[in-house]
Design a protein around this motif. Structure first.
Motif, PDB file in Angstrom:
ATOM      1  N   VAL A 166     -11.919  57.696 -86.805  1.00 30.57           N
ATOM      2  CA  VAL A 166     -11.773  57.879 -85.362  1.00 30.57           C
ATOM      3  C   VAL A 166     -10.418  57.309 -84.934  1.00 30.57           C
ATOM      4  CG1 VAL A 166     -12.670  57.305 -83.074  1.00 30.57           C
ATOM      5  CG2 VAL A 166     -14.263  57.752 -84.955  1.00 30.57           C
ATOM      6  N   ILE A 167      -9.583  58.165 -84.355  1.00 36.22           N
ATOM      7  CA  ILE A 167      -8.280  57.734 -83.853  1.00 36.22           C
ATOM      8  C   ILE A 167      -8.343  57.749 -82.330  1.00 36.22           C
ATOM      9  CG2 ILE A 167      -5.808  58.243 -83.732  1.00 36.22           C
ATOM     10  CD1 ILE A 167      -6.040  59.606 -86.449  1.00 36.22           C
ATOM     11  N   GLY A 168      -8.173  56.588 -81.717  1.00 31.38           N
ATOM     12  CA  GLY A 168      -8.226  56.483 -80.267  1.00 31.38           C
ATOM     13  C   GLY A 168      -6.842  56.494 -79.657  1.00 31.38           C
ATOM     14  N   VAL A 169      -6.703  57.203 -78.546  1.00 35.66           N
ATOM     15  CA  VAL A 169      -5.448  57.248 -77.799  1.00 35.66           C
ATOM     16  C   VAL A 169      -5.733  56.777 -76.383  1.00 35.66           C
ATOM     17  CG1 VAL A 169      -3.531  58.688 -76.995  1.00 35.66           C
ATOM     18  CG2 VAL A 169      -4.647  59.208 -79.182  1.00 35.66           C
ATOM     19  N   GLY A 170      -5.052  55.722 -75.955  1.00 34.10           N
ATOM     20  CA  GLY A 170      -5.318  55.201 -74.623  1.00 34.10           C
ATOM     21  C   GLY A 170      -4.126  54.468 -74.041  1.00 34.10           C
ATOM     22  N   ASN A 171      -4.341  53.849 -72.905  1.00 32.78           N
ATOM     23  CA  ASN A 171      -3.287  53.052 -72.270  1.00 32.78           C
ATOM     24  C   ASN A 171      -3.917  51.935 -71.453  1.00 32.78           C
ATOM     25  OD1 ASN A 171      -4.332  54.440 -70.104  1.00 32.78           O
ATOM     26  ND2 ASN A 171      -2.460  55.535 -69.590  1.00 32.78           N
ATOM     27  N   LEU A 172      -3.090  51.060 -70.956  1.00 33.92           N
ATOM     28  CA  LEU A 172      -3.585  49.956 -70.128  1.00 33.92           C
ATOM     29  C   LEU A 172      -3.573  50.301 -68.646  1.00 33.92           C
ATOM     30  CD1 LEU A 172      -1.869  46.868 -71.834  1.00 33.92           C
ATOM     31  CD2 LEU A 172      -4.236  47.615 -72.069  1.00 33.92           C
ATOM     32  N   SER A 173      -2.822  51.329 -68.284  1.00 39.49           N
ATOM     33  CA  SER A 173      -2.649  51.669 -66.873  1.00 39.49           C
ATOM     34  C   SER A 173      -3.433  52.916 -66.507  1.00 39.49           C
ATOM     35  CB  SER A 173      -1.164  51.877 -66.554  1.00 39.49           C
ATOM     36  OG  SER A 173      -0.657  52.968 -67.308  1.00 39.49           O
ATOM     37  N   VAL A 174      -3.475  53.233 -65.226  1.00 35.84           N
ATOM     38  CA  VAL A 174      -4.154  54.442 -64.771  1.00 35.84           C
ATOM     39  C   VAL A 174      -3.174  55.610 -64.800  1.00 35.84           C
ATOM     40  CG1 VAL A 174      -5.901  53.354 -63.332  1.00 35.84           C
ATOM     41  CG2 VAL A 174      -3.659  53.749 -62.384  1.00 35.84           C
ATOM     42  N   GLU A 187     -19.692  61.322 -71.449  1.00 42.35           N
ATOM     43  CA  GLU A 187     -19.364  60.030 -70.840  1.00 42.35           C
ATOM     44  C   GLU A 187     -19.617  58.899 -71.823  1.00 42.35           C
ATOM     45  OE1 GLU A 187     -21.208  62.702 -67.650  1.00 42.35           O
ATOM     46  OE2 GLU A 187     -21.609  62.125 -69.716  1.00 42.35           O
ATOM     47  N   ASN A 188     -20.714  58.988 -72.531  1.00 44.77           N
ATOM     48  CA  ASN A 188     -21.084  57.986 -73.534  1.00 44.77           C
ATOM     49  C   ASN A 188     -20.441  58.390 -74.861  1.00 44.77           C
ATOM     50  OD1 ASN A 188     -22.522  56.642 -75.696  1.00 44.77           O
ATOM     51  ND2 ASN A 188     -24.079  56.065 -74.177  1.00 44.77           N
ATOM     52  N   ARG A 189     -19.416  57.644 -75.272  1.00 43.10           N
ATOM     53  CA  ARG A 189     -18.644  58.067 -76.443  1.00 43.10           C
ATOM     54  C   ARG A 189     -19.455  57.976 -77.734  1.00 43.10           C
ATOM     55  NH1 ARG A 189     -13.285  58.367 -74.679  1.00 43.10           N
ATOM     56  NH2 ARG A 189     -13.400  58.594 -72.432  1.00 43.10           N
ATOM     57  N   SER A 190     -20.299  56.957 -77.868  1.00 44.54           N
ATOM     58  CA  SER A 190     -21.131  56.843 -79.072  1.00 44.54           C
ATOM     59  C   SER A 190     -22.065  58.044 -79.195  1.00 44.54           C
ATOM     60  CB  SER A 190     -21.954  55.548 -79.038  1.00 44.54           C
ATOM     61  OG  SER A 190     -21.132  54.418 -79.002  1.00 44.54           O
ATOM     62  N   TYR A 191     -22.739  58.332 -78.106  1.00 37.20           N
ATOM     63  CA  TYR A 191     -23.632  59.496 -78.056  1.00 37.20           C
ATOM     64  C   TYR A 191     -22.843  60.772 -78.320  1.00 37.20           C
ATOM     65  CZ  TYR A 191     -26.842  62.915 -75.911  1.00 37.20           C
ATOM     66  OH  TYR A 191     -27.640  63.999 -75.656  1.00 37.20           O
ATOM     67  N   HIS A 215     -12.849  52.027 -73.330  1.00 35.37           N
ATOM     68  CA  HIS A 215     -14.214  52.446 -73.679  1.00 35.37           C
ATOM     69  C   HIS A 215     -14.582  51.803 -75.009  1.00 35.37           C
ATOM     70  CE1 HIS A 215     -14.360  55.343 -70.376  1.00 35.37           C
ATOM     71  NE2 HIS A 215     -13.102  55.572 -70.662  1.00 35.37           N
ATOM     72  N   ARG A 216     -14.996  50.556 -74.941  1.00 38.56           N
ATOM     73  CA  ARG A 216     -15.123  49.747 -76.145  1.00 38.56           C
ATOM     74  C   ARG A 216     -16.481  49.857 -76.817  1.00 38.56           C
ATOM     75  NH1 ARG A 216     -12.322  44.088 -74.759  1.00 38.56           N
ATOM     76  NH2 ARG A 216     -12.775  43.775 -76.977  1.00 38.56           N
ATOM     77  N   ALA A 217     -17.332  50.722 -76.302  1.00 32.17           N
ATOM     78  CA  ALA A 217     -18.620  50.931 -76.959  1.00 32.17           C
ATOM     79  C   ALA A 217     -18.423  51.566 -78.329  1.00 32.17           C
ATOM     80  CB  ALA A 217     -19.519  51.813 -76.092  1.00 32.17           C
ATOM     81  N   VAL A 218     -17.276  52.253 -78.516  1.00 34.57           N
ATOM     82  CA  VAL A 218     -16.912  52.810 -79.817  1.00 34.57           C
ATOM     83  C   VAL A 218     -15.717  52.044 -80.353  1.00 34.57           C
ATOM     84  CG1 VAL A 218     -15.976  54.815 -81.027  1.00 34.57           C
ATOM     85  CG2 VAL A 218     -17.809  55.103 -79.369  1.00 34.57           C
ATOM     86  N   GLN A 219     -15.795  51.604 -81.594  1.00 36.43           N
ATOM     87  CA  GLN A 219     -14.680  50.927 -82.242  1.00 36.43           C
ATOM     88  C   GLN A 219     -13.860  51.973 -82.992  1.00 36.43           C
ATOM     89  OE1 GLN A 219     -13.573  47.565 -82.307  1.00 36.43           O
ATOM     90  NE2 GLN A 219     -11.869  48.679 -83.235  1.00 36.43           N
ATOM     91  N   ALA A 220     -12.728  52.353 -82.414  1.00 38.52           N
ATOM     92  CA  ALA A 220     -11.864  53.318 -83.095  1.00 38.52           C
ATOM     93  C   ALA A 220     -11.322  52.702 -84.376  1.00 38.52           C
ATOM     94  CB  ALA A 220     -10.718  53.738 -82.176  1.00 38.52           C
ATOM     95  N   GLY A 221     -11.267  53.492 -85.422  1.00 40.68           N
ATOM     96  CA  GLY A 221     -10.715  52.988 -86.679  1.00 40.68           C
ATOM     97  C   GLY A 221      -9.233  52.731 -86.579  1.00 40.68           C
ATOM     98  N   PHE A 222      -8.557  53.515 -85.713  1.00 38.33           N
ATOM     99  CA  PHE A 222      -7.117  53.356 -85.508  1.00 38.33           C
ATOM    100  C   PHE A 222      -6.842  53.597 -84.037  1.00 38.33           C
ATOM    101  CE2 PHE A 222      -2.633  54.500 -85.533  1.00 38.33           C
ATOM    102  CZ  PHE A 222      -2.099  53.610 -86.458  1.00 38.33           C
ATOM    103  N   SER A 223      -6.181  52.629 -83.385  1.00 37.30           N
ATOM    104  CA  SER A 223      -5.977  52.687 -81.936  1.00 37.30           C
ATOM    105  C   SER A 223      -4.495  52.811 -81.586  1.00 37.30           C
ATOM    106  CB  SER A 223      -6.561  51.432 -81.283  1.00 37.30           C
ATOM    107  OG  SER A 223      -6.378  51.470 -79.887  1.00 37.30           O
ATOM    108  N   ILE A 224      -4.184  53.817 -80.760  1.00 31.71           N
ATOM    109  CA  ILE A 224      -2.807  54.065 -80.309  1.00 31.71           C
ATOM    110  C   ILE A 224      -2.721  53.753 -78.825  1.00 31.71           C
ATOM    111  CG2 ILE A 224      -1.004  55.805 -80.011  1.00 31.71           C
ATOM    112  CD1 ILE A 224      -2.280  57.330 -82.375  1.00 31.71           C
ATOM    113  N   LEU A 225      -1.793  52.888 -78.466  1.00 35.30           N
ATOM    114  CA  LEU A 225      -1.562  52.527 -77.065  1.00 35.30           C
ATOM    115  C   LEU A 225      -0.278  53.199 -76.583  1.00 35.30           C
ATOM    116  CD1 LEU A 225      -1.901  50.768 -74.464  1.00 35.30           C
ATOM    117  CD2 LEU A 225      -0.616  48.992 -75.663  1.00 35.30           C
ATOM    118  N   LEU A 226      -0.369  53.890 -75.449  1.00 31.73           N
ATOM    119  CA  LEU A 226       0.800  54.504 -74.826  1.00 31.73           C
ATOM    120  C   LEU A 226       1.230  53.690 -73.622  1.00 31.73           C
ATOM    121  CD1 LEU A 226      -0.380  58.237 -74.774  1.00 31.73           C
ATOM    122  CD2 LEU A 226       1.189  57.205 -76.397  1.00 31.73           C
ATOM    123  N   THR A 227       2.531  53.533 -73.453  1.00 32.79           N
ATOM    124  CA  THR A 227       3.060  52.881 -72.253  1.00 32.79           C
ATOM    125  C   THR A 227       4.385  53.530 -71.897  1.00 32.79           C
ATOM    126  OG1 THR A 227       3.517  50.732 -71.207  1.00 32.79           O
ATOM    127  CG2 THR A 227       4.287  51.016 -73.476  1.00 32.79           C
TER     128      THR A 227
END
Length: 353
Positions: free
Chosen positions: A41-49, A117-121, A144-156
């Motif tokens: 699981v590769i997660g792509v996210g950010n800290l901002s809106v 909405e529920n990432r695990s489900y 969305h920390r209910a799922v632990q991504a194996g690799f996490s990418i942060l964009l800023t």
């Protein structure tokens, strides 16, 4: 935002930050637990809106990986009118799934796209429907920390990195800046097309990556606009072109900077992020276009906005408006692309061992 407003909103930001800190503590103390999956699981996210470029970077990953493995994308489906798990099909609309998932689905016929909405489900159902999937891209995953991504990418964003931002509502941060430590890789997005080694190093020094983190620098490369609903019909933006830009995205600054270098004049019709256009908005669009006093004028929109404009396809055809869609692709500075792809490949190979 004016500095005075930031000061006035600071107490609310502290209250918000307290709630975020408690939520983080519950996960760190394992009172709340994240679910890990055997599939990469590769997660792509950010800290901002909004506005950091999650959608085109997810597209970049999907386009890169689909050549080698079976890829699925799981998104929340922001502002969709349905609930629960939904696997996108040819009959799905933006109302059902949201604009971003529909954009993924339209672009990559060989990539499975679902919303929940529920990432695990969502992952459980996605794998149940497509057991041959070899990697899942998790869109907007960091909070969305209910799922632990194996690799996490942060964009800023290059112009406003999280290091210079503040917690909501006085700023745009959804959690404390320290949240960046959970990322495996950081991408500085929306960089200028030319980036000096000095400015690159300044940004790295400002971010202060942890030893386990790598930093890459990306920018948008805009392509030739194509006619709405007819991708094979393209046009060129010239200094003689006058544009009416209709958009409902988080931040148009980067786009406007690009357009100002290409066209004569720009008139904007802007709406809130992910806004679903109404029939009255299409009427306003028609009136604003007719008011443009130019012989060389077009309506321009983004790919994400085009997905939502499709909901009024019949009306747009009746009005015969010359709407063009501006596609883009992610490019990396220097030798970052090869290094980034190698990093993703290394993660996938490590999971398979």
């Amino acid at each position: 935002m004016h500095p005075l407003f930031k000061i006035l909103l600071a107490p609310f930001s502290l209250l918000y930050g307290l709630g975020v800190a408690i939520h983080d503590l519950l996960y760190r103390q394992e009172i709340l637990r994240s679910t890990e999956f055997s599939v990469p699981v590769i997660g792509v996210g950010n800290l901002s809106v909004g506005g950091s470029g999650k959608t085109p970077h997810v597209e970049y990953l999907a386009d890169f990986l689909r050549t080698y493995i079976n890829v699925g994308i799981l998104s929340r489906g922001y502002k969709r009118k349905t609930r629960g798990f939904l696997l996108l099909t040819e009959n799905t609309t933006a109302t059902d799934a949201g604009d971003e998932p529909m954009q993924y689905f339209r672009k990559y016929s060989d990539v499975t796209v679902a919303v929940a909405e529920n990432r695990s489900y969502g992952i459980i159902n996605l794998m149940g429907n497509r057991p041959n999937l070899q990697c899942i891209l998790l869109d907007d995953s960091l909070q969305h920390r209910a799922v632990q991504a194996g690799f996490s990418i942060l964009l800023t964003e290059y112009s406003l990195p999280f290091t210079r931002d503040y917690l909501l509502p006085s700023g745009r941060l959804r959690e404390w800046r320290s949240g960046y430590q959970r990322a495996d890789t950081i991408i500085i997005s929306k960089c200028p097309p030319t980036l000096s080694a000095e400015n690159r190093q300044k940004m790295i020094d400002e971010i202060k990556p942890y030893p386990h983190q790598k930093i890459f620098f990306s920018y948008y490369e805009y392509q030739a606009p194509y006619r709405f609903q007819y991708p094979s019909l393209t046009t060129q933006l010239t200094t003689g072109t006058d544009i009416l830009l209709i958009s409902a995205i988080a931040n148009t600054d980067y786009l406007l900077d690009y357009l100002r270098q290409k066209v004569n004049t720009i008139r904007t019709l802007e709406f809130p992020d992910h806004y679903f256009f109404e029939k009255t908005d299409i009427g306003t669009l028609k009136n604003e276009y007719e008011r443009l006093n130019s012989r060389n004028k077009i309506i321009l929109t983004t790919e994400k906005d085009a997905i939502r404009l499709e909901l009024h396809l019949n009306l747009l055809r009746d009005y015969q408006l010359p709407i063009f869609v501006l596609p883009l692709r992610i490019c990396f500075h220097d030798k970052d692309e090869e290094a980034f792809q190698d990093t993703i490949a290394d993660y996938l190979l490590s999971v398979r061992k």
